[in-house]
Design a protein around this motif. Structure first.
Motif, PDB file in Angstrom:
ATOM      1  N   CYS A 146       0.805  -1.234   0.000  1.00  0.00           N
ATOM      2  CA  CYS A 146       0.000   0.000   0.000  1.00  0.00           C
ATOM      3  C   CYS A 146       0.830   1.273   0.000  1.00  0.00           C
ATOM      4  CB  CYS A 146      -0.955   0.004   1.186  1.00  0.00           C
ATOM      5  SG  CYS A 146      -0.136   0.031   2.806  1.00  0.00           S
TER       6      CYS A 146
ATOM      7  N   GLY B 130      -0.308   4.597   1.491  1.00  0.00           N
ATOM      8  CA  GLY B 130      -1.756   4.465   1.694  1.00  0.00           C
ATOM      9  C   GLY B 130      -2.568   5.449   0.890  1.00  0.00           C
TER      10      GLY B 130
ATOM     11  N   GLY C 104      -4.047  -2.711   4.588  1.00  0.00           N
ATOM     12  CA  GLY C 104      -2.921  -2.655   3.672  1.00  0.00           C
ATOM     13  C   GLY C 104      -1.774  -3.509   4.178  1.00  0.00           C
TER      14      GLY C 104
ATOM     15  N   ALA D 237       0.941   5.338   6.023  1.00  0.00           N
ATOM     16  CA  ALA D 237      -0.283   4.666   5.555  1.00  0.00           C
ATOM     17  C   ALA D 237      -1.242   4.377   6.701  1.00  0.00           C
ATOM     18  CB  ALA D 237       0.084   3.373   4.833  1.00  0.00           C
TER      19      ALA D 237
ATOM     20  N   CYS E 114      -5.418   3.362   6.816  1.00  0.00           N
ATOM     21  CA  CYS E 114      -5.841   1.969   6.859  1.00  0.00           C
ATOM     22  C   CYS E 114      -5.124   1.228   7.979  1.00  0.00           C
ATOM     23  CB  CYS E 114      -5.557   1.282   5.519  1.00  0.00           C
ATOM     24  SG  CYS E 114      -3.783   1.185   5.115  1.00  0.00           S
TER      25      CYS E 114
END
Length: 410
Positions: free
Chosen positions: A69, A72, A86, A97, A101
């Motif tokens: 990811c 993110g 992720g 990120a 997530c």
């Protein structure tokens, strides 16, 4: 897993355990020599993945995983109704990120997500980097729900520019791009692992890269290739399920489209053919899928099979002892006789064989077995029986490219 069928593995000067940390995710020089700070490119990520993100946002909200990811940023543009996950190797990127997530730091298979867990899995410019791309596709299949969506964007290493510019193709500039795959190879990889490819796109004309300057660069092959149509490919695929609405799609994926069975035959045997294909795939390429034949009249079918590449035919009598398989092994028994087979079937099961029985409906009625292990050849005419049987067998063997021992009973 043998990858040569799908893509070329590239050796680069980068160390095997390349660290995707700040030197990769921070200030970098792109293929055109421009310095870019990737952490400032959240808006650019949306432009790069706009079609894919819009596709996800029009789906019913559920649970989504973005493999690799990064910061993110792609998930940051996904509707907040989604439960977002992720995976990321980089602690530098993954910490950012976490704003968007729930991040697992590590490889996808190390996350140990449950079976059938995600509604959508996305992988944006990830598969070209991983050591085991085939293994990653298998793991994505496991964690996706039936009919769940897989959305991939990655370089196409057989694009027009790749062919024209050779070593100056811009997608070769990143030395961590080790899996050189084409659109054809990626489609084959996904279909071989029971995904239905719904759509393939090559985003370019709606992007900021579509400029007269980039078009003019196509004429000078002494310099780095420009961004152009076909350099990047986007795949929209689904994990095939056994529902009636995907019957033809499932069998098409299992038998690699070399099969031309009637609709009724497809529908009648959907669950059994799906189970057989899964059993063969799980057994692995090095584990043979033996076939026993219970009548001499079918031998001519098997002789025809020898014409197919990578299939080894060896014929033995039914009375010969059944070997003990080292692991659970799919075994195909083909019958067109009412000859008692209970003892032989019992031997197969005791030897760790996963038995599938192929025959006419009247003969299958004498077999006590699970319905999804019985494959019906819907005809009583011997010529038609042989033709359909050959079609089923050759399709299965071509799909898995198995080395098969064909054992016939006299």
């Amino acid at each position: 897993m043998n990858h040569f069928k799908y893509f070329k593995k590239r050796k680069t000067v980068e160390p095997p355990q390349f660290k995707f940390e700040e030197e990769y995710w921070g200030m970098v020089k792109d293929p055109d020599g421009k310095l870019r700070n990737l952490i400032d490119e959240r808006e650019k990520r949306y432009q790069d993945y706009k079609d894919e993100i819009d596709f996800i946002n029009q789906l019913p909200a559920g649970r989504i995983l973005d493999v690799g990811c990064g910061f993110g940023y792609s998930l940051s543009w996904v509707n907040e109704k989604w439960e977002k996950h992720g995976t990321e190797l980089s602690s530098y990127a993954g910490k950012i990120a976490e704003k968007y997530c729930k991040v697992f730091f590590g490889k996808l298979d190390e996350a140990k997500y449950p079976d059938n867990y995600f509604d959508v899995v996305s992988a944006f410019h990830v598969l070209e980097h991983v050591e085991d791309m085939v293994g990653m596709v298998k793991e994505i299949y496991r964690i996706l729900k039936d009919n769940g969506h897989l959305v991939i964007q990655m370089p196409n290493f057989d694009s027009g520019c790749a062919r024209r510019f050779g070593e100056k193709y811009r997608m070769l500039n990143d030395k961590t791009h080790i899996n050189l795959i084409s659109d054809y190879g990626l489609r084959l990889l996904l279909e071989d692992h029971f995904f239905k490819v719904d759509r393939i796109e090559y985003p370019y004309f709606e992007t900021p890269h579509f400029t007269s300057e980039n078009l003019l660069r196509l004429f000078d092959v002494t310099k780095m290739s420009p961004p152009f149509y076909g350099n990047v490919m986007s795949f929209y695929a689904r994990k095939l399920a056994g529902g009636q609405n995907t019957a033809e799609e499932t069998v098409s994926a299992i038998l690699r489209k070399s099969i031309n069975l009637e609709r009724d035959t497809v529908s009648q045997n959907l669950n059994s053919l799906t189970a057989l294909a899964h059993a063969i795939r799980e057994a692995g390429e090095k584990n043979v899928a033996p076939v026993w034949i219970a009548k001499d009249s079918i031998l001519k079918v098997l002789k025809s099979l020898s014409s197919f590449q990578r299939i080894t035919s060896e014929f033995y009598s039914l009375e010969q002892s059944v070997p003990n398989f080292k692991q659970k092994t799919p075994v195909i028994l083909i019958i067109d006789t009412l000859k008692p087979l209970e003892v032989f079937i019992d031997q197969i099961k005791k030897a760790n064989g996963d038995l599938f029985v192929v025959g006419a409906e009247k003969d299958l009625s004498t077999i006590n077995g699970e319905k999804n292990r019985l494959i019906c050849v819907p005809t009583t005419q011997q010529d038609e029986f042989d033709k359909i049987l050959l079609t089923i067998l050759s399709g299965i063997f071509q799909l898995r490219q198995l080395q098969s021992h064909i054992i016939a009973a006299k």
